[in-house]
Design a protein around this motif. Structure first.
Motif, mmCIF file in Angstrom:
data_model
loop_
_atom_site.group_PDB
_atom_site.id
_atom_site.type_symbol
_atom_site.label_atom_id
_atom_site.label_comp_id
_atom_site.label_asym_id
_atom_site.label_seq_id
_atom_site.Cartn_x
_atom_site.Cartn_y
_atom_site.Cartn_z
ATOM 1 N N LEU A 145 0.858 -1.326 0.296
ATOM 2 C CA LEU A 145 0.131 0.116 0.039
ATOM 3 C C LEU A 145 1.042 1.442 0.011
ATOM 4 O O LEU A 145 0.564 2.365 -0.491
ATOM 5 C CB LEU A 145 -0.883 0.233 1.625
ATOM 6 C CG LEU A 145 -2.254 -1.229 1.349
ATOM 7 C CD1 LEU A 145 -3.079 -0.948 2.473
ATOM 8 C CD2 LEU A 145 -3.089 -0.451 0.108
ATOM 9 N N ILE A 146 1.991 1.401 0.905
ATOM 10 C CA ILE A 146 3.112 2.504 0.954
ATOM 11 C C ILE A 146 3.896 2.291 -0.277
ATOM 12 O O ILE A 146 3.944 3.791 -0.875
ATOM 13 C CB ILE A 146 3.723 2.413 2.309
ATOM 14 C CG1 ILE A 146 3.023 1.635 3.408
ATOM 15 C CG2 ILE A 146 5.328 3.026 1.951
ATOM 16 C CD1 ILE A 146 4.045 1.734 4.400
ATOM 17 N N HIS A 147 4.026 1.618 -1.216
ATOM 18 C CA HIS A 147 4.614 1.551 -2.765
ATOM 19 C C HIS A 147 3.805 2.297 -3.186
ATOM 20 O O HIS A 147 4.115 2.860 -4.367
ATOM 21 C CB HIS A 147 4.742 -0.077 -2.426
ATOM 22 C CG HIS A 147 5.839 0.358 -4.324
ATOM 23 N ND1 HIS A 147 4.878 -0.085 -5.184
ATOM 24 C CD2 HIS A 147 7.147 0.404 -4.833
ATOM 25 C CE1 HIS A 147 5.765 0.321 -5.771
ATOM 26 N NE2 HIS A 147 7.020 0.053 -6.049
ATOM 27 N N ASP A 148 2.362 1.666 -3.677
ATOM 28 C CA ASP A 148 1.235 2.186 -4.408
ATOM 29 C C ASP A 148 0.760 3.820 -4.149
ATOM 30 O O ASP A 148 0.858 4.674 -5.161
ATOM 31 C CB ASP A 148 -0.008 1.310 -4.378
ATOM 32 C CG ASP A 148 0.627 0.176 -4.784
ATOM 33 O OD1 ASP A 148 0.862 -0.197 -5.033
ATOM 34 O OD2 ASP A 148 -0.899 -0.615 -4.657
ATOM 35 N N LEU A 149 1.170 4.363 -2.336
ATOM 36 C CA LEU A 149 1.312 5.628 -2.083
ATOM 37 C C LEU A 149 2.516 6.201 -2.289
ATOM 38 O O LEU A 149 2.324 7.712 -2.119
ATOM 39 C CB LEU A 149 0.222 5.496 -1.648
ATOM 40 C CG LEU A 149 -1.509 4.158 -1.174
ATOM 41 C CD1 LEU A 149 -1.150 5.472 0.803
ATOM 42 C CD2 LEU A 149 -1.779 6.237 -1.763
ATOM 43 N N ALA A 150 3.219 5.803 -2.664
ATOM 44 C CA ALA A 150 4.905 6.370 -3.517
ATOM 45 C C ALA A 150 5.343 7.486 -2.373
ATOM 46 O O ALA A 150 5.459 8.323 -1.799
ATOM 47 C CB ALA A 150 4.594 7.590 -4.231
ATOM 48 N N GLY A 151 5.307 6.794 -1.007
ATOM 49 C CA GLY A 151 5.439 6.549 0.483
ATOM 50 C C GLY A 151 6.724 6.235 1.037
ATOM 51 O O GLY A 151 6.906 5.554 2.379
ATOM 52 N N SER A 152 8.057 5.229 -0.168
ATOM 53 C CA SER A 152 8.825 4.518 0.453
ATOM 54 C C SER A 152 9.381 4.864 1.861
ATOM 55 O O SER A 152 10.756 3.906 1.465
ATOM 56 C CB SER A 152 9.003 2.791 -0.700
ATOM 57 O OG SER A 152 7.687 2.947 -1.399
ATOM 58 N N HIS A 153 9.421 6.594 0.643
ATOM 59 C CA HIS A 153 10.967 7.034 1.259
ATOM 60 C C HIS A 153 10.741 7.243 2.558
ATOM 61 O O HIS A 153 11.541 8.167 3.155
ATOM 62 C CB HIS A 153 11.119 8.273 0.656
ATOM 63 C CG HIS A 153 10.197 9.125 0.359
ATOM 64 N ND1 HIS A 153 9.100 8.566 -0.574
ATOM 65 C CD2 HIS A 153 10.292 10.416 0.364
ATOM 66 C CE1 HIS A 153 8.221 9.661 -0.691
ATOM 67 N NE2 HIS A 153 8.771 11.040 0.040
ATOM 68 N N THR A 169 -9.625 2.167 4.663
ATOM 69 C CA THR A 169 -9.913 2.882 5.524
ATOM 70 C C THR A 169 -7.778 3.277 5.798
ATOM 71 O O THR A 169 -7.354 4.219 6.251
ATOM 72 C CB THR A 169 -10.187 2.452 6.592
ATOM 73 O OG1 THR A 169 -10.958 2.089 6.830
ATOM 74 C CG2 THR A 169 -10.101 2.990 8.417
ATOM 75 N N LEU A 170 -7.334 2.144 5.560
ATOM 76 C CA LEU A 170 -5.936 2.643 5.621
ATOM 77 C C LEU A 170 -5.178 2.922 4.924
ATOM 78 O O LEU A 170 -4.213 3.674 4.877
ATOM 79 C CB LEU A 170 -5.223 0.538 5.671
ATOM 80 C CG LEU A 170 -5.403 -0.116 6.488
ATOM 81 C CD1 LEU A 170 -4.997 -1.619 6.145
ATOM 82 C CD2 LEU A 170 -5.499 0.148 7.806
ATOM 83 N N LYS A 171 -5.368 2.806 3.782
ATOM 84 C CA LYS A 171 -5.043 3.617 2.388
ATOM 85 C C LYS A 171 -5.258 5.365 2.777
ATOM 86 O O LYS A 171 -4.253 5.774 2.679
ATOM 87 C CB LYS A 171 -5.697 3.486 1.065
ATOM 88 C CG LYS A 171 -5.590 2.128 0.485
ATOM 89 C CD LYS A 171 -5.832 1.865 -0.931
ATOM 90 C CE LYS A 171 -5.685 0.307 -1.633
ATOM 91 N NZ LYS A 171 -6.192 0.210 -2.857
ATOM 92 N N LEU A 177 -1.168 10.860 5.813
ATOM 93 C CA LEU A 177 0.115 10.822 6.617
ATOM 94 C C LEU A 177 0.894 10.862 5.714
ATOM 95 O O LEU A 177 2.293 11.866 5.714
ATOM 96 C CB LEU A 177 0.596 9.415 6.932
ATOM 97 C CG LEU A 177 -0.882 9.373 8.609
ATOM 98 C CD1 LEU A 177 0.141 8.067 9.208
ATOM 99 C CD2 LEU A 177 -0.418 10.215 9.422
ATOM 100 N N ILE A 178 1.393 10.842 4.997
ATOM 101 C CA ILE A 178 2.093 10.913 2.920
ATOM 102 C C ILE A 178 2.274 12.425 2.876
ATOM 103 O O ILE A 178 3.219 12.861 2.263
ATOM 104 C CB ILE A 178 2.013 9.971 2.036
ATOM 105 C CG1 ILE A 178 2.831 8.048 2.873
ATOM 106 C CG2 ILE A 178 3.210 10.759 0.892
ATOM 107 C CD1 ILE A 178 1.846 7.233 1.534
ATOM 108 N N GLU A 179 1.461 12.973 2.340
ATOM 109 C CA GLU A 179 0.855 13.673 1.824
ATOM 110 C C GLU A 179 1.280 15.254 2.925
ATOM 111 O O GLU A 179 1.692 16.098 2.294
ATOM 112 C CB GLU A 179 -0.739 14.273 1.719
ATOM 113 C CG GLU A 179 -1.442 13.582 0.188
ATOM 114 C CD GLU A 179 -3.289 14.259 0.412
ATOM 115 O OE1 GLU A 179 -3.569 14.745 1.238
ATOM 116 O OE2 GLU A 179 -3.048 14.244 -0.800
ATOM 117 N N GLN A 180 0.719 14.992 4.585
ATOM 118 C CA GLN A 180 1.451 15.391 5.179
ATOM 119 C C GLN A 180 2.390 15.665 5.727
ATOM 120 O O GLN A 180 3.412 16.478 5.769
ATOM 121 C CB GLN A 180 1.166 15.660 7.078
ATOM 122 C CG GLN A 180 -0.837 15.711 6.665
ATOM 123 C CD GLN A 180 -1.248 15.708 8.106
ATOM 124 O OE1 GLN A 180 -0.180 15.943 9.671
ATOM 125 N NE2 GLN A 180 -1.990 14.173 8.281
#
Length: 415
Positions: A145-153, A169-171, A177-180
């Protein structure tokens, strides 16, 4: 089971309570004259590097300088460490009195299901999820899920609640969180010392994240002008929740309207009576909290051993309830009455753990009862305790004493 969130914004204090079946299950108090700093993020400036302490002192615009250990400074800043360097810092432990806050340069953003670590990467998971298969399956799923949302860094901690949440809900939370985090990382170097960052949430969001809200219905009784922000914040983590609102005029006390003001004021008293005539006395010191169990008016003549055991059970149950309501933390010792055998100690220890589960107390550890009949508890400090907010320390006869703060005296005079 009916759950109600009560917000009472007054001139002196903001009081928040969660009621379960009309009984306070959690309580939070904010002194409106003081800034809540725990977990808040500021732009700080290093004023001094103290090699003996392996720490730095940081001015971040709140008056007292905070202590930032060298090991809690990200490598990107440590390479150019010097007085005058500015960097984001997060208050990890809010101090009182003359001490400065404890700080960290490793910034995190807390959600209900995840904690986003802005200066780290990788995924870890709550130890409370014990099943190895559940742990690995959830970790692999969240990683995708994190990879799909481009948050792996970024790094993430998966909280226990994530195990029961659906993908939508998780997504939603991960995306928030990733946007913030992205916004923070893109703008953090453009602010000056003392600027507060990541400040879009309601002021008591840390307390809200600790609460277990139902998945179906929640009642909110409030006089707050922040009610729309509050609803939006709660629905971020529980999107299917149906919220029923009762909104009262600003400064009209919702605690008094619901009849829980008296119970709030009981929380500032040291002595609490038990229904069998016994009592407990709560004393807070610099090092620990001591709960003394007393027989007082309890009738123990018939079947004394059985009645003493019942007294200890009532005392433990009430002490744990007070720990929740008063937000007590650190080392807590309950001095039980006549716990003479190992069998009694074992039974009371099991009873204590059952009460903790019933009250849903987080971040708490219970240790075996000692030979002297002392029940030992430790609880992680998250927010200030009630006494830290309403009491102030002074010296009398070369000893520290406590008295009501001026704010609380003003509050009592207007109540």
């Amino acid at each position: 089971m009916k759950t109600t969130l009560v917000i009472d914004e007054g001139e002196i204090y903001t009081k928040i309570a969660k009621l379960v079946d009309n009984k306070i299950s959690s309580l939070y108090l904010i002194d409106n004259s003081q800034e809540e700093r725990h977990n808040k993020v500021y732009i700080g400036q290093i004023t001094e590097i103290v090699k003996n302490l392996k720490s730095t002192f940081v001015d971040y615009g709140v008056g007292k300088k905070g202590l930032l250990p060298l090991k809690l400074i990200p490598e990107s800043y440590r390479q150019n460490l010097r007085p005058g360097l500015t960097l984001p810092v997060q208050v990890s432990k809010e101090q009182t009195g003359d001490k400065g806050d404890r700080l960290s340069g490793f910034i995190n953003i807390k959600g209900y299901y995840f904690i986003c670590l802005l200066c780290e990467n990788g995924i870890s998971i709550s130890k409370k999820i014990e099943n190895k298969q559940d742990r690995q399956a959830l970790k692999n799923h969240v990683k995708q899920l994190i990879h799909d949302l481009a948050g792996s860094h970024y790094g993430f901690i998966i909280r226990t609640e994530a195990l029961e949440a659906d993908d939508v809900t998780l997504k939603r939370e991960l995306n928030s969180l990733i946007e913030q985090a992205n916004k923070f990382m893109a703008t953090k170097d453009f602010f000056t010392k003392g600027t507060k960052l990541l400040n879009d949430n309601v002021m008591y969001n840390d307390w809200l994240l600790q609460q277990k809200f139902p998945s179906d219905n929640l009642s909110i009784v409030t006089n707050s002008v922040e009610n729309d922000r509050l609803k939006k914040y709660i629905l971020t983590y529980t999107p299917n929740l149906v919220i029923e609102e009762k909104i009262y005029p600003q400064f009209q006390s919702t605690f008094k309207l619901l009849g829980i003001e008296k119970e709030f004021l009981e929380c500032v008293k040291n002595k609490i009576w038990l229904k069998n005539g016994g009592n407990i006395v709560i004393e807070q010191t610099e090092a620990m909290t001591i709960v003394d169990v007393n027989t007082a008016k309890a009738v123990l003549t018939k079947d004394r051993e059985k009645n003493i055991f019942k007294l200890n059970q009532l005392a433990i149950e009430e002490a744990l309830y007070q720990i929740v309501k008063r937000n007590l933390s650190g080392i807590i010792i309950i001095d039980l009455v006549e716990v003479d055998t190992q069998e009694l100690k074992d039974l009371l220890l099991v009873f204590t753990k059952d009460c903790i589960n019933k009250l849903r107390i987080n971040n708490i550890q219970v240790y075996p009862i000692t030979e002297l009949g002392l029940l030992q508890i430790s609880k992680q400090r998250i927010n200030k305790s009630l006494s830290e907010i309403i009491l102030e320390k002074y010296i009398h006869d070369e000893q520290f004493q406590y008295k009501y703060s001026k704010s609380f005296e003003d509050y009592l005079s207007k109540s």
